[in-house]
Scaffold this active site. Structure first.
Site, PDB file in Angstrom:
ATOM      1  N   TYR A 269       0.834  -1.202   0.000  1.00  0.00           N
ATOM      2  CA  TYR A 269       0.000   0.000   0.000  1.00  0.00           C
ATOM      3  C   TYR A 269       0.872   1.257   0.000  1.00  0.00           C
ATOM      4  O   TYR A 269       0.517   2.271   0.577  1.00  0.00           O
ATOM      5  CB  TYR A 269      -0.936   0.008   1.219  1.00  0.00           C
ATOM      6  CG  TYR A 269      -1.988  -1.091   1.216  1.00  0.00           C
ATOM      7  CD1 TYR A 269      -2.237  -1.859   0.091  1.00  0.00           C
ATOM      8  CD2 TYR A 269      -2.750  -1.345   2.346  1.00  0.00           C
ATOM      9  CE1 TYR A 269      -3.199  -2.858   0.094  1.00  0.00           C
ATOM     10  CE2 TYR A 269      -3.727  -2.343   2.353  1.00  0.00           C
ATOM     11  CZ  TYR A 269      -3.941  -3.095   1.236  1.00  0.00           C
ATOM     12  OH  TYR A 269      -4.902  -4.075   1.241  1.00  0.00           O
TER      13      TYR A 269
ATOM     14  N   ASP B  45       0.750 -17.428   4.362  1.00  0.00           N
ATOM     15  CA  ASP B  45      -0.363 -18.257   3.872  1.00  0.00           C
ATOM     16  C   ASP B  45      -0.677 -19.384   4.856  1.00  0.00           C
ATOM     17  O   ASP B  45      -1.837 -19.632   5.201  1.00  0.00           O
ATOM     18  CB  ASP B  45      -0.085 -18.790   2.457  1.00  0.00           C
ATOM     19  CG  ASP B  45       1.348 -19.238   2.238  1.00  0.00           C
ATOM     20  OD1 ASP B  45       2.165 -19.137   3.180  1.00  0.00           O
ATOM     21  OD2 ASP B  45       1.656 -19.696   1.128  1.00  0.00           O
TER      22      ASP B  45
ATOM     23  N   ASP C 244      -3.885  -6.939   6.523  1.00  0.00           N
ATOM     24  CA  ASP C 244      -5.250  -6.627   6.088  1.00  0.00           C
ATOM     25  C   ASP C 244      -6.016  -7.934   5.868  1.00  0.00           C
ATOM     26  O   ASP C 244      -7.121  -8.141   6.397  1.00  0.00           O
ATOM     27  CB  ASP C 244      -5.163  -5.810   4.792  1.00  0.00           C
ATOM     28  CG  ASP C 244      -6.481  -5.163   4.409  1.00  0.00           C
ATOM     29  OD1 ASP C 244      -7.477  -5.345   5.138  1.00  0.00           O
ATOM     30  OD2 ASP C 244      -6.513  -4.468   3.377  1.00  0.00           O
TER      31      ASP C 244
ATOM     32  N   ASP D  92      -9.060  -9.789   8.402  1.00  0.00           N
ATOM     33  CA  ASP D  92     -10.413 -10.079   7.903  1.00  0.00           C
ATOM     34  C   ASP D  92     -10.711 -11.577   8.057  1.00  0.00           C
ATOM     35  O   ASP D  92     -11.795 -11.960   8.496  1.00  0.00           O
ATOM     36  CB  ASP D  92     -10.571  -9.685   6.423  1.00  0.00           C
ATOM     37  CG  ASP D  92     -11.112  -8.264   6.231  1.00  0.00           C
ATOM     38  OD1 ASP D  92     -10.774  -7.396   7.062  1.00  0.00           O
ATOM     39  OD2 ASP D  92     -11.859  -8.025   5.269  1.00  0.00           O
TER      40      ASP D  92
END
Ligand code: NAI
Ligand code: MG
Length: 319
Positions: A115, A191, A215, A219
């Site tokens: 980002y 992962d 991020d 979630d």
């Protein structure tokens, strides 16, 4: 006088933040709250999602309570949230997730990584630069170690150093910082960590990771606590602090009074804790628990209470 900037933003931000604000104002009537208009609806109205005066207003506050902003998939629209995090240098994104038998804090680097905002489009490809700086790694690692030191003194680094040179640097600096802070440290590829956190959340305490990975990880971790409507977060810098739900503006349910305001109310509790009022932060979290236990729940938790009705029940539980 403590001054709190309130940004409702877009979509369900305009429904959950008024609830969180009323809870905040109930426990701290001495605080001054003021609105700042930022987001896609502002962009639709005047062609700009966030003006310079908006940034100045945020900077003038002692803390910020933030809803969510819509980022439309328009080529010329830049994410406002990314801009705010950069301009206020809110480098540490703190995402606590706790439930039956587990209590995890995800510490996400919040200003660089994928980002970075450094992007360009060429004829046949589009590029985003993944920036990982020594300074960025050092300060997020130190932040995570400070939190770990107040808890079980255990840190997990989530990275992808087997593939990414940028994460080799992140990994090395995190390991080095943990060693000098005497924090027990382990590491996992991001992962595999995504899966293992869902299967064995009790095995984790503090997790530090880079921007996009954090991020996604947070979630996914919402699965452990009943969904995105439950998770609050803090965005912390040296000079400013912003508190917001982990979720976005949820256009699919916006305007229906069905959004779960727990994430927003808990974000207000984190704001209070940051300002040194742990007592009222605790009172708010208790009131949420009492409310849910009494059967008052929004639709995502299997109930039928509306956003506002849930908020009224929390106010009642606060007494
Ligand atoms: P989202 O988090 O808004 O929604 C994902 C799913 O979770 C949706 O089905 C939604 O209905 C549900 N959900 C989210 N919050 C809920 C709540 N409080 N109660 C009940 N259900 C809830 O993510 P999505 O759909 O990917 O993004 C929507 C918009 O929000 C996009 O424009 C995105 O850019 C923006 N966004 C903004 C963020 C911010 O302002 N910090 C963070 C994430 C997304
Ligand atoms: Mg997100």
């Amino acid at each position: 006088m403590t001054r709190i900037a309130v940004v409702e933003g877009d979509g369900i931000g305009c429904e959950v933040i008024p609830v969180a604000r009323s809870v905040l104002e109930r426990v701290r009537p001495d605080f001054e709250t003021f609105d700042v208009e930022i987001g896609y609806s502002r962009w639709m109205r005047c062609g700009e999602a966030c003006g310079e005066e908006g940034i100045s207003a945020l900077k003038s506050a002692d803390a910020i309570l933030f809803g969510a902003v819509t980022t439309p998939p328009e080529p010329d629209y830049r994410s406002v949230m990314v801009r705010i995090r950069k301009e206020l240098d809110l480098y540490a994104n703190i995402r606590p997730i706790s439930g039956d038998g587990f209590d995890v804090i995800i510490v996400r680097e919040n200003t660089e990584g994928l980002y970075s905002g450094i992007e360009w489009v060429e004829q046949d490809r589009a590029c985003t630069l993944r920036v990982i700086s020594r300074r960025g790694c050092r300060r997020i690692a130190e932040y995570a170690c400070r939190i770990a030191g107040t808890r079980r003194n255990s840190l997990t680094i989530g990275h992808k150093a087997n593939v990414l040179k940028s994460d080799t640097l992140f990994r090395e600096i995190c390991l080095d910082t943990a060693a000098s802070c005497r924090v027990r440290c382990s590491e996992q590829y991001i992962d595999a960590l995504c899966l293992d956190l869902l299967m064995h959340p009790d095995a984790y305490d503090v997790i530090v990771t880079t921007n996009l990975f954090g991020d996604i990880l947070s979630d996914a971790a919402a699965y452990l606590v009943g969904g995105l409507g439950m998770l609050p977060s803090a965005n912390i810098g040296e000079r400013h602090a912003l508190f917001e739900p982990v979720h976005g503006s949820a256009p699919d349910i916006a305007g229906k009074n069905t959004a779960n305001p727990v994430a927003a109310i808990k974000s207000a509790a984190m704001l209070l804790e940051h300002l040194g009022d742990a007592r009222n932060a605790g009172r708010i979290c208790e009131a949420i628990e009492v409310t849910i236990a009494s059967g008052v729940r929004t639709r995502d938790l299997g109930g039928s209470a509306g956003t506002r009705e849930f908020g009224e029940a929390v106010l009642k539980a606060l007494g």
